[in-house]
Write a protein that holds these residues in place. Sequence first.
Motif, PDB file in Angstrom:
ATOM      1  N   LYS A 143      -5.636  -4.935  -1.912  1.00 43.71           N
ATOM      2  CA  LYS A 143      -6.410  -5.371  -0.861  1.00 43.71           C
ATOM      3  C   LYS A 143      -5.607  -6.711  -0.375  1.00 43.71           C
ATOM      4  CE  LYS A 143     -11.093  -7.259  -0.279  1.00 43.71           C
ATOM      5  NZ  LYS A 143     -12.252  -7.600  -1.448  1.00 43.71           N
ATOM      6  N   SER A 144      -5.898  -7.010   1.193  1.00 49.69           N
ATOM      7  CA  SER A 144      -5.386  -7.969   1.714  1.00 49.69           C
ATOM      8  C   SER A 144      -6.658  -8.865   2.575  1.00 49.69           C
ATOM      9  CB  SER A 144      -4.215  -7.898   2.677  1.00 49.69           C
ATOM     10  OG  SER A 144      -4.074  -8.965   3.412  1.00 49.69           O
ATOM     11  N   ILE A 145      -6.703  -9.980   2.491  1.00 50.77           N
ATOM     12  CA  ILE A 145      -7.577 -10.638   3.218  1.00 50.77           C
ATOM     13  C   ILE A 145      -7.060 -11.947   3.874  1.00 50.77           C
ATOM     14  CG2 ILE A 145      -9.872 -12.269   3.023  1.00 50.77           C
ATOM     15  CD1 ILE A 145     -10.275 -11.079   0.470  1.00 50.77           C
ATOM     16  N   LEU A 146      -7.337 -12.026   5.250  1.00 49.01           N
ATOM     17  CA  LEU A 146      -6.666 -13.208   6.071  1.00 49.01           C
ATOM     18  C   LEU A 146      -7.670 -14.080   6.499  1.00 49.01           C
ATOM     19  CD1 LEU A 146      -4.207 -14.191   7.737  1.00 49.01           C
ATOM     20  CD2 LEU A 146      -4.847 -12.580   9.472  1.00 49.01           C
ATOM     21  N   TYR A 147      -7.445 -15.276   6.203  1.00 45.23           N
ATOM     22  CA  TYR A 147      -8.330 -16.204   6.415  1.00 45.23           C
ATOM     23  C   TYR A 147      -7.906 -17.202   7.703  1.00 45.23           C
ATOM     24  CZ  TYR A 147     -10.867 -15.200   2.391  1.00 45.23           C
ATOM     25  OH  TYR A 147     -11.579 -14.654   1.413  1.00 45.23           O
ATOM     26  N   ILE A 148      -8.288 -17.358   8.716  1.00 48.04           N
ATOM     27  CA  ILE A 148      -7.966 -18.195  10.038  1.00 48.04           C
ATOM     28  C   ILE A 148      -9.130 -19.235   9.972  1.00 48.04           C
ATOM     29  CG2 ILE A 148      -7.343 -18.537  12.294  1.00 48.04           C
ATOM     30  CD1 ILE A 148      -6.641 -15.390  12.341  1.00 48.04           C
ATOM     31  N   HIS A 149      -8.561 -20.565   9.794  1.00 45.29           N
ATOM     32  CA  HIS A 149      -9.328 -21.724   9.937  1.00 45.29           C
ATOM     33  C   HIS A 149      -9.025 -22.243  11.194  1.00 45.29           C
ATOM     34  CE1 HIS A 149     -10.736 -21.005   5.745  1.00 45.29           C
ATOM     35  NE2 HIS A 149      -9.635 -20.946   5.562  1.00 45.29           N
ATOM     36  N   GLY A 150     -10.225 -22.590  12.173  1.00 41.32           N
ATOM     37  CA  GLY A 150      -9.951 -23.267  13.236  1.00 41.32           C
ATOM     38  C   GLY A 150     -10.175 -24.746  13.079  1.00 41.32           C
ATOM     39  N   VAL A 151     -10.073 -25.707  14.034  1.00 39.85           N
ATOM     40  CA  VAL A 151     -10.471 -27.014  14.050  1.00 39.85           C
ATOM     41  C   VAL A 151     -11.949 -27.048  14.013  1.00 39.85           C
ATOM     42  CG1 VAL A 151     -10.250 -29.128  15.299  1.00 39.85           C
ATOM     43  CG2 VAL A 151      -8.284 -27.624  15.193  1.00 39.85           C
ATOM     44  N   ASN A 152     -12.626 -26.182  14.839  1.00 38.79           N
ATOM     45  CA  ASN A 152     -14.195 -26.322  14.823  1.00 38.79           C
ATOM     46  C   ASN A 152     -14.506 -25.061  13.613  1.00 38.79           C
ATOM     47  OD1 ASN A 152     -16.799 -25.708  15.390  1.00 38.79           O
ATOM     48  ND2 ASN A 152     -16.559 -26.080  17.617  1.00 38.79           N
ATOM     49  N   PRO A 153     -15.330 -25.387  12.756  1.00 42.04           N
ATOM     50  CA  PRO A 153     -15.755 -24.359  11.821  1.00 42.04           C
ATOM     51  C   PRO A 153     -16.622 -23.207  12.340  1.00 42.04           C
ATOM     52  CG  PRO A 153     -16.553 -26.720  11.401  1.00 42.04           C
ATOM     53  CD  PRO A 153     -16.091 -26.846  12.567  1.00 42.04           C
ATOM     54  N   LYS A 154     -17.000 -23.343  13.653  1.00 37.18           N
ATOM     55  CA  LYS A 154     -17.411 -22.180  14.126  1.00 37.18           C
ATOM     56  C   LYS A 154     -16.325 -21.092  14.225  1.00 37.18           C
ATOM     57  CE  LYS A 154     -20.033 -23.805  17.608  1.00 37.18           C
ATOM     58  NZ  LYS A 154     -21.047 -23.888  18.878  1.00 37.18           N
ATOM     59  N   PHE A 155     -15.160 -21.440  14.520  1.00 35.52           N
ATOM     60  CA  PHE A 155     -14.073 -20.534  14.921  1.00 35.52           C
ATOM     61  C   PHE A 155     -13.356 -20.007  13.690  1.00 35.52           C
ATOM     62  CE2 PHE A 155     -14.759 -23.204  18.720  1.00 35.52           C
ATOM     63  CZ  PHE A 155     -15.217 -21.765  19.668  1.00 35.52           C
ATOM     64  N   ASN A 156     -13.797 -20.254  12.279  1.00 37.20           N
ATOM     65  CA  ASN A 156     -13.251 -19.738  11.192  1.00 37.20           C
ATOM     66  C   ASN A 156     -13.544 -18.283  11.153  1.00 37.20           C
ATOM     67  OD1 ASN A 156     -12.319 -22.327  10.506  1.00 37.20           O
ATOM     68  ND2 ASN A 156     -14.004 -22.556   8.928  1.00 37.20           N
ATOM     69  N   PHE A 157     -12.270 -17.354  10.807  1.00 33.48           N
ATOM     70  CA  PHE A 157     -12.337 -16.007  10.911  1.00 33.48           C
ATOM     71  C   PHE A 157     -11.752 -15.279   9.577  1.00 33.48           C
ATOM     72  CE2 PHE A 157     -10.000 -12.280  12.060  1.00 33.48           C
ATOM     73  CZ  PHE A 157     -10.795 -11.542  12.386  1.00 33.48           C
TER      74      PHE A 157
END
Length: 62
Positions: A8-22
Amino acid sequence: MKNDRILKSILYIHGVNPKFNFSFSYDFTNRGFWNKIFGQKIDKMNGVEKREIELNSIFNGI
Protein backbone atom coordinates in the motif's frame (compact mmCIF):
# COMPACT_ATOMS: atom_id res chain seq x y z
CA MET A 1 6.00 -3.70 2.92
CA LYS A 2 5.89 -7.41 3.46
CA ASN A 3 8.56 -9.77 2.11
CA ASP A 4 10.13 -6.84 0.19
CA ARG A 5 6.84 -6.23 -1.61
CA ILE A 6 4.93 -2.96 -1.43
CA LEU A 7 1.31 -3.53 -0.39
CA LYS A 8 0.00 0.00 0.00
CA SER A 9 1.18 3.52 -0.73
CA ILE A 10 -0.18 6.79 0.65
CA LEU A 11 0.93 10.13 -0.78
CA TYR A 12 0.37 13.21 1.39
CA ILE A 13 0.59 16.67 -0.16
CA HIS A 14 0.67 19.53 2.34
CA GLY A 15 -0.03 22.99 1.00
CA VAL A 16 0.63 26.33 2.60
CA ASN A 17 -3.09 26.64 3.29
CA PRO A 18 -4.49 23.69 5.35
CA LYS A 19 -7.59 23.64 3.10
CA PHE A 20 -5.36 22.38 0.28
CA ASN A 21 -3.87 19.38 2.07
CA PHE A 22 -4.45 16.21 0.05
CA SER A 23 -3.81 12.49 0.38
CA PHE A 24 -4.05 9.65 -2.14
CA SER A 25 -3.97 5.97 -1.22
CA TYR A 26 -3.28 3.03 -3.54
CA ASP A 27 -3.58 -0.69 -2.68
CA PHE A 28 -1.07 -2.83 -4.62
CA THR A 29 -2.52 -6.17 -3.48
CA ASN A 30 -4.48 -8.43 -5.82
CA ARG A 31 -7.46 -8.56 -3.49
CA GLY A 32 -10.94 -8.09 -4.95
CA PHE A 33 -13.03 -4.97 -4.45
CA TRP A 34 -15.20 -6.39 -1.64
CA ASN A 35 -12.20 -7.86 0.16
CA LYS A 36 -10.45 -4.47 0.04
CA ILE A 37 -13.51 -2.83 1.60
CA PHE A 38 -14.60 -5.45 4.14
CA GLY A 39 -11.46 -7.58 4.56
CA GLN A 40 -8.57 -7.14 6.92
CA LYS A 41 -6.82 -3.80 6.64
CA ILE A 42 -3.23 -3.90 5.40
CA ASP A 43 -2.00 -2.01 8.48
CA LYS A 44 -3.30 -4.81 10.72
CA MET A 45 -1.78 -7.74 8.79
CA ASN A 46 1.04 -9.68 10.45
CA GLY A 47 4.56 -8.97 9.22
CA VAL A 48 3.79 -5.63 7.57
CA GLU A 49 6.53 -3.01 7.88
CA LYS A 50 5.62 0.67 7.60
CA ARG A 51 8.14 2.97 5.90
CA GLU A 52 7.84 6.71 5.50
CA ILE A 53 9.79 8.56 2.84
CA GLU A 54 9.97 12.33 2.55
CA LEU A 55 10.03 12.93 -1.20
CA ASN A 56 11.45 16.43 -0.85
CA SER A 57 14.64 14.85 0.58
CA ILE A 58 14.95 12.76 -2.60
CA PHE A 59 13.71 15.27 -5.18
CA ASN A 60 15.19 18.69 -4.42
CA GLY A 61 12.90 21.62 -5.09
CA ILE A 62 9.59 19.91 -4.32
